[in-house]
Design an enzyme around this catalytic site. Structure first.
Site: not given
Length: 71
Positions: A1-3, A37, A43
């Site tokens: 999950m990219p943040f 992604k 996020v």
């Protein structure tokens, strides 16, 4: 999950809600296009920093800007 965390100064009425929405959408699209992604799991958080909450050369940015003739 990219943040992704964007830190930006809050001054002169900016960033506006519209600008923040564009930043969130643009960063999400960039991660999807460049890194493949999933947008649904990306996020993006925007931290707005008041001018009195950071400094340069031992003075708040508010003070620095006043000395430079900028508000």
């Amino acid at each position: 999950m990219p943040f992704v965390n964007i830190r930006i100064t809050k001054e002169n009425g900016e960033p506006t809600l519209k600008q923040k929405q564009e930043l969130i959408e643009g960063v999400t699209d960039l991660l999807a296009n460049v890194l493949n992604k999933n947008k649904a799991s990306t996020v993006v958080i925007i931290d707005e920093i008041e001018m009195d909450n950071y400094g340069l050369g031992g003075k708040t940015i508010t003070e620095v800007r006043k000395e430079q003739g900028k508000n």
